[in-house]
Structure formats: structure tokens, C-alpha cells
Motif scaffolding. Structure first.
Motif, mmCIF file in Angstrom:
data_model
loop_
_atom_site.group_PDB
_atom_site.id
_atom_site.type_symbol
_atom_site.label_atom_id
_atom_site.label_comp_id
_atom_site.label_asym_id
_atom_site.label_seq_id
_atom_site.Cartn_x
_atom_site.Cartn_y
_atom_site.Cartn_z
ATOM 1 N N GLU A 176 -1.316 -8.228 0.666
ATOM 2 C CA GLU A 176 -2.451 -9.143 0.669
ATOM 3 C C GLU A 176 -3.324 -8.955 -0.579
ATOM 4 O O GLU A 176 -3.775 -9.931 -1.180
ATOM 5 N N ALA A 177 -3.532 -7.706 -0.964
ATOM 6 C CA ALA A 177 -4.339 -7.421 -2.154
ATOM 7 C C ALA A 177 -3.656 -7.988 -3.401
ATOM 8 O O ALA A 177 -4.294 -8.651 -4.228
ATOM 9 N N VAL A 178 -2.366 -7.744 -3.533
ATOM 10 C CA VAL A 178 -1.627 -8.250 -4.689
ATOM 11 C C VAL A 178 -1.613 -9.773 -4.681
ATOM 12 O O VAL A 178 -1.789 -10.410 -5.724
ATOM 13 N N THR A 179 -1.441 -10.371 -3.522
ATOM 14 C CA THR A 179 -1.435 -11.830 -3.411
ATOM 15 C C THR A 179 -2.767 -12.412 -3.868
ATOM 16 O O THR A 179 -2.802 -13.388 -4.620
ATOM 17 N N ARG A 180 -3.879 -11.815 -3.417
ATOM 18 C CA ARG A 180 -5.212 -12.298 -3.841
ATOM 19 C C ARG A 180 -5.373 -12.199 -5.359
ATOM 20 O O ARG A 180 -5.885 -13.117 -5.999
ATOM 21 N N LEU A 181 -4.924 -11.099 -5.927
ATOM 22 C CA LEU A 181 -5.074 -10.913 -7.371
ATOM 23 C C LEU A 181 -4.224 -11.897 -8.164
ATOM 24 O O LEU A 181 -4.695 -12.510 -9.120
ATOM 25 N N VAL A 182 -2.970 -12.035 -7.753
ATOM 26 C CA VAL A 182 -2.029 -12.851 -8.528
ATOM 27 C C VAL A 182 -2.223 -14.347 -8.270
ATOM 28 O O VAL A 182 -2.426 -15.119 -9.213
ATOM 29 N N LEU A 183 -2.176 -14.756 -7.011
ATOM 30 C CA LEU A 183 -2.294 -16.182 -6.718
ATOM 31 C C LEU A 183 -3.714 -16.693 -6.941
ATOM 32 O O LEU A 183 -3.916 -17.877 -7.227
ATOM 33 N N ARG A 214 -6.760 -13.844 -10.713
ATOM 34 C CA ARG A 214 -7.808 -12.907 -11.101
ATOM 35 C C ARG A 214 -7.311 -11.914 -12.133
ATOM 36 O O ARG A 214 -8.100 -11.203 -12.733
ATOM 37 N N VAL A 215 -5.991 -11.821 -12.321
ATOM 38 C CA VAL A 215 -5.406 -10.886 -13.282
ATOM 39 C C VAL A 215 -4.296 -11.580 -14.066
ATOM 40 O O VAL A 215 -3.708 -12.553 -13.606
ATOM 41 N N ASP A 216 -4.039 -11.041 -15.247
ATOM 42 C CA ASP A 216 -2.938 -11.555 -16.063
ATOM 43 C C ASP A 216 -1.653 -10.778 -15.818
ATOM 44 O O ASP A 216 -0.571 -11.220 -16.204
ATOM 45 N N GLN A 261 -7.132 -20.071 -19.403
ATOM 46 C CA GLN A 261 -6.117 -19.791 -18.392
ATOM 47 C C GLN A 261 -5.664 -18.331 -18.423
ATOM 48 O O GLN A 261 -4.554 -18.009 -18.009
ATOM 49 N N THR A 262 -6.510 -17.450 -18.971
ATOM 50 C CA THR A 262 -6.249 -16.020 -18.945
ATOM 51 C C THR A 262 -7.522 -15.310 -18.501
ATOM 52 O O THR A 262 -8.622 -15.830 -18.675
ATOM 53 N N THR A 263 -7.352 -14.122 -17.940
ATOM 54 C CA THR A 263 -8.508 -13.373 -17.471
ATOM 55 C C THR A 263 -8.804 -12.149 -18.322
ATOM 56 O O THR A 263 -9.876 -11.588 -18.237
#
Length: 142
Positions: free
Chosen positions: A111-118, A121-123, A58-60
Motif C-alpha cells: 500500500e505504501a509503495v502503491t501510494r508513492l508510485v501511483l 510522489r516519487v520518480d 512531470q517529475t518530483t
């Protein structure tokens, strides 16, 4: 074709689950078995699948860096390359990779931050540029 856990298991003479346990440093794996598995990994050039590993843990081990909207700020201002270098050095020492993202408008940035966080893709996210009343701050706090 990439080397798999099954390939490592076959060469080491163990089950794929034993290879997985060696990767996780499971305490019930004997040092001799762990050594044999690690030698097989090295011989085959095995690299663990980061996507599969992140599903389990559960971590990237990836940090998202949100770049300034204006590209000229990033490349003209010597501050940003130096900050990126420092972040990169520290992230590497901690075993993290970096993922850069940006947007040319507030909406694209969100949108970029949303894709990464939700999209998990990133911790974590580092904002290299934020503004007073930046709507990304409350979003990231949530």
C-alpha cells in the motif's frame, strides 16, 4: 505567508510568466532580466513551489526508500544507517529529496509503495530489503 511568483514579479518589474521563464532557464529571457528576477528572488527569500513545479515537469525529484519491515533491523544493524547516509549524499548531489516509507506487513508495504508510485510522489523507488519472490518487484517493473 510564503513568497509567490507574483511577489517576485512585482519587485523585479516583470510579469509572473517572465519569472516562470527565468525559473525554467528559457533562452529568450535576456541575461539582464534574468539577473533582476534572481536578485528579487534572493531578496524576498523565494523558494519555488515543488508541487507546482512537479505538475509542469512531470517529475518530483524525490526518491522513495522502502525500509525493512522490522524496525529492529533498521536501527540495530549498522548496515542500514550507512546505506541511508550514502543514498542521501548521492541524492542530494543529484538534486533529489528522499521520502521514507515502510509497512509492518506485506500488505502495508504494498500500500505504501502503491501510494508513492501511483500517486506520482516519487520518480523512483529503492528497496532496502526485498525477499525472494517479493511481489513488489513485478509491481515496480510494471
Amino acid at each position: 505567508m510564503p513568497v509567490t511568483i507574483k511577489d517576485v514579479a512585482r519587485l523585479a518589474g516583470v510579469s509572473p510568466s517572465t519569472v516562470s521563464r527565468v525559473l525554467a532557464n528559457h533562452p529568450k529571457i535576456s541575461p539582464a532580466t534574468a539577473r533582476r528576477v534572481r536578485e528579487a528572488m534572493e531578496r524576498l527569500g523565494y523558494v519555488p513551489n515543488a508541487a507546482a513545479k512537479s505538475l509542469v515537469s512531470q517529475t518530483t525529484h524525490t526518491l522513495g526508500i522502502i525500509l525493512p519491515r522490522a524496525a529492529e533491523e533498521l536501527f540495530v544493524n549498522p548496515f542500514f544507517p550507512e546505506v541511508l547516509r550514502g543514498i542521501s549524499v548521492q541524492a542530494q548531489q543529484a538534486g533529489y529529496d528522499l521520502l521514507l516509507a515502510s509497512g509492518s506487513t506485506e500488505r502495508e508495504e504494498r500500500e505504501a509503495v502503491t501510494r508513492l508510485v501511483l500517486g506520482r510522489r516519487v520518480d523512483g523507488v529503492l528497496l532496502l530489503c526485498s525477499r525472494t519472490g517479493d511481489p513488489l518487484i513485478p509491481f515496480l517493473r510494471e
